[in-house]
Design a protein around this motif. Structure first.
Motif, PDB file in Angstrom:
ATOM      1  N   ASP A   1       0.846  -1.192   0.000  1.00 47.02           N
ATOM      2  CA  ASP A   1       0.000   0.000   0.000  1.00 47.02           C
ATOM      3  C   ASP A   1       0.886   1.248   0.000  1.00 47.02           C
ATOM      4  N   ILE A   2       0.481   2.267  -0.725  1.00 48.35           N
ATOM      5  CA  ILE A   2       1.347   3.424  -0.928  1.00 48.35           C
ATOM      6  C   ILE A   2       1.648   4.182   0.358  1.00 48.35           C
ATOM      7  N   VAL A   3       0.698   4.230   1.292  1.00 52.01           N
ATOM      8  CA  VAL A   3       0.953   4.932   2.552  1.00 52.01           C
ATOM      9  C   VAL A   3       1.984   4.167   3.381  1.00 52.01           C
ATOM     10  N   GLY A   4       1.870   2.855   3.381  1.00 55.46           N
ATOM     11  CA  GLY A   4       2.873   2.052   4.069  1.00 55.46           C
ATOM     12  C   GLY A   4       4.241   2.219   3.440  1.00 55.46           C
ATOM     13  N   TYR A   5       4.267   2.256   2.122  1.00 53.56           N
ATOM     14  CA  TYR A   5       5.519   2.470   1.392  1.00 53.56           C
ATOM     15  C   TYR A   5       6.126   3.823   1.736  1.00 53.56           C
ATOM     16  N   PHE A   6       5.278   4.841   1.753  1.00 53.35           N
ATOM     17  CA  PHE A   6       5.767   6.191   2.043  1.00 53.35           C
ATOM     18  C   PHE A   6       6.276   6.281   3.477  1.00 53.35           C
ATOM     19  N   THR A   7       5.566   5.675   4.400  1.00 52.69           N
ATOM     20  CA  THR A   7       6.001   5.671   5.798  1.00 52.69           C
ATOM     21  C   THR A   7       7.384   5.041   5.927  1.00 52.69           C
ATOM     22  N   LYS A   8       7.580   3.935   5.225  1.00 54.57           N
ATOM     23  CA  LYS A   8       8.872   3.259   5.243  1.00 54.57           C
ATOM     24  C   LYS A   8       9.958   4.155   4.638  1.00 54.57           C
ATOM     25  N   PHE A   9       9.605   4.902   3.604  1.00 57.23           N
ATOM     26  CA  PHE A   9      10.567   5.796   2.956  1.00 57.23           C
ATOM     27  C   PHE A   9      11.001   6.903   3.917  1.00 57.23           C
ATOM     28  N   VAL A  10      10.048   7.523   4.600  1.00 50.40           N
ATOM     29  CA  VAL A  10      10.368   8.586   5.563  1.00 50.40           C
ATOM     30  C   VAL A  10      11.270   8.037   6.664  1.00 50.40           C
TER      31      VAL A  10
END
Length: 659
Positions: free
Chosen positions: A469-478
């Motif tokens: 999921d993109i929000v999970g991906y973004f959280t991991k990126f941050v």
């Protein structure tokens, strides 16, 4: 105008209202010289657009004497009223004229038409200062440089692309001549076509198909190739058509150029920065107000700019211009739209807290902005004094006229999200700076710190149904960029920049990615998005992002089977869960919430079922795309898909969000 003199008696007057182009453009040079040498301008009013409600046109009204009054009265002067600064309706301009007739005002000029002949092409520049007119006694720019118009392709859609549309490795940035292009493998080359107002550096976005020395364009009937030996050279470039002031930019070697994004090659390298500084000064704009008052900055007008050389100040000007180029280049390269973009500016400081990175970046921006403003004002002051225009021109410039792009907090956050999405697809990497993948063979093993999505499909849904999921991906990126300890603080800051909503940070970020990210992306990429959003419709039953440069013919089929069908099952399960609450809960609020959510889910389910039919139709076609065709041609292959049903009209459905 010319013919009507034949209807006048020897002492008569020729009074007309016409478009005011005869006063300025080269086509009417002979008419102007005839009037200046044989007749006299008694009075003239140059109106602004919208002076008449019936039409928005540039016009003037004037009275010409059939006598050359200068022969009998060398002090003869006509009255001229200039309404260029008074935009508005007829009443506004009429009142200004009535006031000027009987009062001294700064837009009324008493002028002898003989002075116009001292200006190249003899424009009716009645407001011209004597010092400006005298400056034309000096050598012209054409004696120090080669201002040249370039290519007219005859079909820009066929031959031009934004650089980020095609495979990056198929662009050659290092050619020195047209002849050299015969021996390179690449198809695309940097191309100048003007662009918006920006001084010193930038607007480098376009490329042209010049494979094998432009074979296709040369054999296209509507194309014109001008000045071939001047392409690929270090030069200055500008937009020949503008709605505001002119702006010159440094042009590195390796570019071809357009007829509207002309080039100026400096003959003597010693004077490159000096002439660059002069051309970007207020003095040049003042001169062009006589040579090109219609803001058509063609080759002829630029060639006639008078040049006063001052060798005593070359070193100082060289230093200032070099600083300006560096500042504007760094500013341009802070944006993904630059092919020299390396990393998001918030990641250059090594901070763990995003807010601190923004504070540091803003300080750097402010220093650069103030330095650029100070440098431009110094150059203005210097050239204004050199051309003896101190009483006519103010060297100061407003902040709004500095053509540096300033990134706000919101800009920095949304561009950081865009960079994150780029890393999710492998376009960018946290391992190496610069563009990592834009066409060719994708190898996920080239990434270590942050691993891109393996199948080029990232779901963007209102609920996290998938592991990627993109929000999970973004959280991991941050977390990867700034650390786990500050993760929540950074997510809260990002959410606060996106919305003032009281929802959780992840909910706010999800809403942005679902509803606003694609709109920001297509705006940044000038309606040629490289991340495509497959969307089932307004109820957001299903959305996912894919990267155009990693597209494969099997992609649509995988979206359907691996993501859409699983989303449908998840929605169906949530409907069942809500039914259980509605049937068994004793809480009125729980029942109300479940009923509301069920209604939304039912709309989403129906939307995805209809979308499934279209996906199936396209999936079976295994559509190929060619990056050389550009975004719009390839994008259209997935839009306006006709679906026929028995007993109903043919329906057109878009697989992707509109651009």
């Amino acid at each position: 105008i010319y013919r009507n003199f034949d209807f006048c008696n020897d002492y008569g007057y020729n009074a007309l209202m016409t478009p005011f182009v005869w006063m300025f453009i080269k086509n009417y040079e002979n008419l102007r010289k005839f009037i200046i040498n044989n007749k006299s301008i008694s009075s003239l009013i140059q109106l602004e657009y919208s002076a008449f409600s019936e039409a928005t046109v540039p016009i003037c009204t004037f009275v010409l004497s059939n006598l050359n009054e200068n022969k009998t009265n060398k002090l003869y002067k006509g009255i001229h009223i200039r309404l260029s600064d008074f935009k508005g309706n007829m009443d506004t301009q009429r009142n200004k004229v009535l006031k000027a007739i009987s009062n001294p005002v700064d837009y009324k000029y008493i002028s002898n038409s003989k002075k116009y002949s001292n200006i190249p092409t003899s424009p009716i520049a009645y407001w011209a200062n004597l010092n400006v007119i005298n400056s034309f006694k000096n050598k012209k720019l054409i004696e120090y440089a080669y201002p040249k118009a370039g290519i007219s392709t005859g079909n820009n859609d066929k031959f031009l692309r934004k650089w980020f549309e095609v495979e990056f490795n198929n662009i050659n940035f290092n050619c020195n001549s047209m002849e050299e292009t015969k021996n390179v493998k690449e198809k695309w080359f940097p191309y100048n076509k003007g662009g918006k107002f920006r001084k010193w550096f930038g607007n480098n976005e376009l490329i042209i198909n010049w494979k094998n020395n432009g074979y296709e364009i040369r054999n296209f009937k509507r194309s014109t190739i001008r000045n071939p030996k001047f392409h690929f050279k270090k030069s200055l470039t500008w937009s020949t058509l503008s709605s505001s002031d002119i702006s010159f930019r440094y042009n590195e070697q390796g570019f071809l150029f357009d007829s509207k994004g002309a080039n100026c090659i400096i003959k003597n390298e010693i004077y490159f920065n000096y002439l660059f500084a002069l051309l970007n000064s207020k003095v040049t704009m003042e001169v062009l107000s006589f040579l090109s008052p219609t803001l058509d900055f063609g080759i002829g007008s630029i060639s006639n700019i008078p040049i006063i050389l001052d060798n005593s100040n070359l070193n100082k000007i060289n230093k200032i211009v070099s600083e300006n180029i560096i500042i504007q280049k760094n500013n341009w390269d802070n944006y993904e739209i630059s092919w020299n973009y390396t990393i998001h500016p918030l990641l250059i400081f090594g901070e763990r807290i995003i807010e601190k990175s923004i504070v540091k970046f803003n300080k750097l921006q402010k220093v650069d902005f103030n330095k650029l403003k100070s440098n431009e004002e110094y150059l203005n002051k210097y050239f204004i004094k050199l051309y003896k225009l101190t009483n006519e021109l103010d060297y100061n410039i407003s902040k709004d006229s500095i053509s540096m792009n300033l990134l706000s907090k919101n800009d920095l956050i949304t561009s950081f999200i865009s960079f994150a999405v780029g890393c999710m697809f492998g376009r960018y990497s946290l391992d190496k700076k610069g563009l990592q993948f834009a066409g060719g063979e994708f190898n996920i093993n080239n990434y270590n710190k942050f691993i891109p999505d393996d199948d080029n499909i990232i779901p963007v849904l209102d609920t996290a149904y998938f592991d990627d999921d993109i929000v999970g991906y973004f959280t991991k990126f941050v977390e990867t960029c700034f650390g786990k300890k500050t993760l929540e603080e950074n997510l809260d800051f990002i959410a606060g920049a996106l919305s003032k909503s009281k929802k959780t940070s992840r909910e706010i970020i999800r809403q942005y990615l679902l509803k606003n990210f694609f709109n920001d992306h297509k705006r940044t990429y000038k309606k040629c998005p490289i991340y495509w959003q497959f969307s089932s419709g307004k109820h957001n039953g299903f959305n996912c992002l894919v990267y155009m440069h990693r597209y494969e013919p099997s992609l649509v089929a995988r979206i359907r089977t691996d993501y859409l069908h699983k989303t449908q099952k998840a929605i169906e399960q949530r409907i069942v869960n809500n039914d259980n609450i509605i049937n068994n809960s004793t809480s009125k609020q729980e029942v109300a919430n479940a009923t509301k959510e069920k209604a939304k889910l039912q709309k989403q389910l129906k939307e995805t079922q209809e979308y499934d039919e279209v996906l199936a139709h396209i999936a079976n076609q295994n559509i190929e795309i060619d990056l050389d065709d550009g975004v719009k041609v390839n994008y259209a292959k997935f839009q306006n898909i006709e679906i026929k049903k028995e007993g109903s009209k043919t329906k057109k459905v878009n697989l992707l969000k509109k651009i």
